[in-house]
Motif scaffolding. Structure first.
Motif, PDB file in Angstrom:
ATOM      1  N   UNK A   1     -21.267   3.975  16.124  1.00  0.00           N
ATOM      2  CA  UNK A   1     -20.112   3.428  16.831  1.00  0.00           C
ATOM      3  C   UNK A   1     -20.118   3.869  18.293  1.00  0.00           C
ATOM      4  N   UNK A   2     -20.815   4.979  18.592  1.00  0.00           N
ATOM      5  CA  UNK A   2     -20.971   5.403  19.980  1.00  0.00           C
ATOM      6  C   UNK A   2     -21.688   4.367  20.822  1.00  0.00           C
ATOM      7  N   UNK A   3     -22.391   3.445  20.156  1.00  0.00           N
ATOM      8  CA  UNK A   3     -23.066   2.370  20.869  1.00  0.00           C
ATOM      9  C   UNK A   3     -22.098   1.454  21.601  1.00  0.00           C
ATOM     10  N   UNK A   4     -20.847   1.407  21.139  1.00  0.00           N
ATOM     11  CA  UNK A   4     -19.855   0.584  21.831  1.00  0.00           C
ATOM     12  C   UNK A   4     -19.541   1.171  23.211  1.00  0.00           C
ATOM     13  N   UNK A   5     -19.427   2.488  23.282  1.00  0.00           N
ATOM     14  CA  UNK A   5     -19.209   3.141  24.578  1.00  0.00           C
ATOM     15  C   UNK A   5     -20.417   2.937  25.480  1.00  0.00           C
ATOM     16  N   UNK A   6     -21.600   3.064  24.910  1.00  0.00           N
ATOM     17  CA  UNK A   6     -22.826   2.831  25.674  1.00  0.00           C
ATOM     18  C   UNK A   6     -22.854   1.409  26.224  1.00  0.00           C
ATOM     19  N   UNK A   7     -22.460   0.444  25.406  1.00  0.00           N
ATOM     20  CA  UNK A   7     -22.453  -0.954  25.839  1.00  0.00           C
ATOM     21  C   UNK A   7     -21.497  -1.171  27.013  1.00  0.00           C
ATOM     22  N   UNK A   8     -20.335  -0.519  26.969  1.00  0.00           N
ATOM     23  CA  UNK A   8     -19.370  -0.632  28.063  1.00  0.00           C
ATOM     24  C   UNK A   8     -19.963  -0.061  29.353  1.00  0.00           C
ATOM     25  N   UNK A   9     -20.634   1.092  29.236  1.00  0.00           N
ATOM     26  CA  UNK A   9     -21.276   1.705  30.402  1.00  0.00           C
ATOM     27  C   UNK A   9     -22.351   0.786  30.985  1.00  0.00           C
TER      28      UNK A   9
ATOM     29  N   UNK B   1     -25.169  14.227  26.377  1.00  0.00           N
ATOM     30  CA  UNK B   1     -23.720  14.070  26.450  1.00  0.00           C
ATOM     31  C   UNK B   1     -23.256  13.653  25.061  1.00  0.00           C
ATOM     32  N   UNK B   2     -22.266  14.373  24.530  1.00  0.00           N
ATOM     33  CA  UNK B   2     -21.744  14.044  23.199  1.00  0.00           C
ATOM     34  C   UNK B   2     -20.705  12.939  23.315  1.00  0.00           C
ATOM     35  N   UNK B   3     -20.829  11.915  22.478  1.00  0.00           N
ATOM     36  CA  UNK B   3     -19.887  10.804  22.492  1.00  0.00           C
ATOM     37  C   UNK B   3     -18.572  11.226  21.836  1.00  0.00           C
ATOM     38  N   UNK B   4     -17.447  10.653  22.272  1.00  0.00           N
ATOM     39  CA  UNK B   4     -16.144  11.098  21.765  1.00  0.00           C
ATOM     40  C   UNK B   4     -15.834  10.641  20.340  1.00  0.00           C
ATOM     41  N   UNK B   5     -16.427   9.517  19.908  1.00  0.00           N
ATOM     42  CA  UNK B   5     -16.061   8.974  18.601  1.00  0.00           C
ATOM     43  C   UNK B   5     -16.633   9.805  17.454  1.00  0.00           C
ATOM     44  N   UNK B   6     -15.807  10.015  16.440  1.00  0.00           N
ATOM     45  CA  UNK B   6     -16.263  10.690  15.229  1.00  0.00           C
ATOM     46  C   UNK B   6     -16.708   9.645  14.200  1.00  0.00           C
ATOM     47  N   UNK B   7     -17.730   9.992  13.424  1.00  0.00           N
ATOM     48  CA  UNK B   7     -18.225   9.090  12.388  1.00  0.00           C
ATOM     49  C   UNK B   7     -18.245   9.835  11.058  1.00  0.00           C
ATOM     50  N   UNK B   8     -17.824   9.156  10.012  1.00  0.00           N
ATOM     51  CA  UNK B   8     -17.628   9.797   8.718  1.00  0.00           C
ATOM     52  C   UNK B   8     -18.619   9.264   7.692  1.00  0.00           C
ATOM     53  N   UNK B   9     -19.175  10.194   6.894  1.00  0.00           N
ATOM     54  CA  UNK B   9     -20.106   9.821   5.844  1.00  0.00           C
ATOM     55  C   UNK B   9     -19.362   9.241   4.633  1.00  0.00           C
ATOM     56  N   UNK B  10     -20.017   8.302   4.000  1.00  0.00           N
ATOM     57  CA  UNK B  10     -19.473   7.710   2.778  1.00  0.00           C
ATOM     58  C   UNK B  10     -20.550   6.886   2.105  1.00  0.00           C
ATOM     59  N   UNK B  11     -20.139   5.983   1.226  1.00  0.00           N
ATOM     60  CA  UNK B  11     -21.117   5.125   0.559  1.00  0.00           C
ATOM     61  C   UNK B  11     -20.706   3.664   0.711  1.00  0.00           C
ATOM     62  N   UNK B  12     -21.703   2.821   0.804  1.00  0.00           N
ATOM     63  CA  UNK B  12     -21.519   1.375   0.874  1.00  0.00           C
ATOM     64  C   UNK B  12     -21.806   0.803  -0.507  1.00  0.00           C
ATOM     65  N   UNK B  13     -20.827   0.091  -1.078  1.00  0.00           N
ATOM     66  CA  UNK B  13     -20.978  -0.454  -2.433  1.00  0.00           C
ATOM     67  C   UNK B  13     -20.521  -1.910  -2.464  1.00  0.00           C
ATOM     68  N   UNK B  14     -20.939  -2.624  -3.485  1.00  0.00           N
ATOM     69  CA  UNK B  14     -20.429  -3.971  -3.714  1.00  0.00           C
ATOM     70  C   UNK B  14     -18.976  -3.881  -4.189  1.00  0.00           C
ATOM     71  N   UNK B  15     -18.208  -4.925  -3.934  1.00  0.00           N
ATOM     72  CA  UNK B  15     -16.790  -4.901  -4.300  1.00  0.00           C
ATOM     73  C   UNK B  15     -16.564  -4.931  -5.808  1.00  0.00           C
ATOM     74  N   UNK B  16     -17.596  -5.324  -6.566  1.00  0.00           N
ATOM     75  CA  UNK B  16     -17.463  -5.307  -8.026  1.00  0.00           C
ATOM     76  C   UNK B  16     -17.999  -4.015  -8.639  1.00  0.00           C
ATOM     77  N   UNK B  17     -18.367  -3.041  -7.798  1.00  0.00           N
ATOM     78  CA  UNK B  17     -18.883  -1.759  -8.278  1.00  0.00           C
ATOM     79  C   UNK B  17     -17.731  -0.867  -8.735  1.00  0.00           C
TER      80      UNK B  17
END
Length: 290
Positions: free
Chosen positions: A101-109, A158-174
């Motif tokens: 998500x830090x790529x969004x800040x990079x894109x703005x720059x 330079x550390x980007x300000x946005x935090x990113x959280x670990x989780x899992x990506x699953x199908x909606x029927x999982x």
């Protein structure tokens, strides 16, 4: 060994046909064939297997192509650096980026910088953090956007300000899609599609408190869009970051955060004591100010 001959070889390797390559290079076929033969004689090894209608690379040819591509790319970069106009900021800034998500800040720059210096162009390379670091060290990239944890001993960052959280990506029927959050124990029983990057994998195994051999891991990934296709196909659940997922929204899939939360950030880094082109140097300053 001349740079021109390396470019001849790379064109032939890409086309797989000497006649087509000669047309692209605007040289005669006999001239091109002679240059390639002289190159092989100079190296003392065969680079090409010549057929009636096509050519293929020998094992030595594949190795030589990798090195030749690096040399030609560095030569092109060097040429662009010294042919930039002195009174106008122009040139190319080369950036490697992981999915974050830090790529969004990079894109703005990048957008703001381009508005100020319209003569500057950007080249973007998408890859894993380790590959990006290596390319920066070899001068093939100016900067890189990578996820922590990362060894920054050789880099400024330079550390980007946005935090990113670990989780899992699953199908909606999982089964796990029914939960608001999941625990390490919840996900251990399912096939897990894991990041291929060693540092990230070690971090995941640490907070799962298990060894890699005790998990069912059908695949590793470096680009989340590829992992998402495997999840969609029912191959397993992908362990990933919500920031990367926000770039690849898919209505058929859902993200469930791991509890307790495991958070990381992205950084933009560049090589210490590196002599940048004028354009790259100004962009680094822009990143720091932003």
């Amino acid at each position: 060994m001349e740079l021109r001959v390396l470019k001849y070889f790379l064109t032939v390797a890409a086309e797989g046909n000497i006649t087509r390559a000669a047309d692209i290079l605007h040289v005669t076929q006999p001239t091109l064939s002679r240059q390639l033969k002289e190159l092989e004689d100079e190296l003392g090894t065969a680079l090409l297997i010549r057929g009636k209608r096509s050519v293929t690379l020998t094992d030595e040819g594949f190795l030589f192509r990798q090195q030749a591509e690096t040399i030609v790319e560095l030569a092109d970069k060097l040429e662009h650096t010294f042919t930039d106009k002195k009174d106008i900021i122009c040139g190319t800034v080369r950036i490697g980026a992981t999915e974050a998500v830090g790529g969004r800040t990079l894109a703005v720059c990048m957008k703001e910088f381009r508005e100020k210096y319209p003569g500057v162009q950007f080249e973007l390379y998408n890859g894993m953090a380790d590959n990006i670091k290596e390319m920066i060290e070899h001068g093939l990239l100016d900067l890189g956007l990578v996820m922590e944890p990362i060894d920054t001993a050789k880099f400024e960052y330079v550390r980007m300000p946005q935090k990113e959280t670990w989780g899992i990506l699953v199908r909606r029927d999982h089964q796990l899609a029914k939960k608001e959050t999941v625990t390490a124990e919840d996900i251990k029983q399912y096939p897990l599609i894991m990041p291929g990057r060693e540092n990230a994998k070690e971090q995941i195994l640490h907070w799962m408190q298990c060894e890699e051999r005790h998990l069912d891991i059908p695949a590793y990934y470096n680009i989340l869009s590829n992992a998402a296709l495997l999840v969609e196909a029912g191959m397993g659940c992908a362990v990933c970051l919500d920031g990367a997922l926000s770039i690849h929204a898919d209505p058929e899939l859902c993200f469930r955060q791991i509890h307790p939360a495991h958070v990381t950030r992205s950084v933009i880094l560049w090589k210490k004591n590196h002599l940048f082109s004028q354009a790259a140097s100004l962009f680094v300053q822009t990143i720091q100010e932003h």
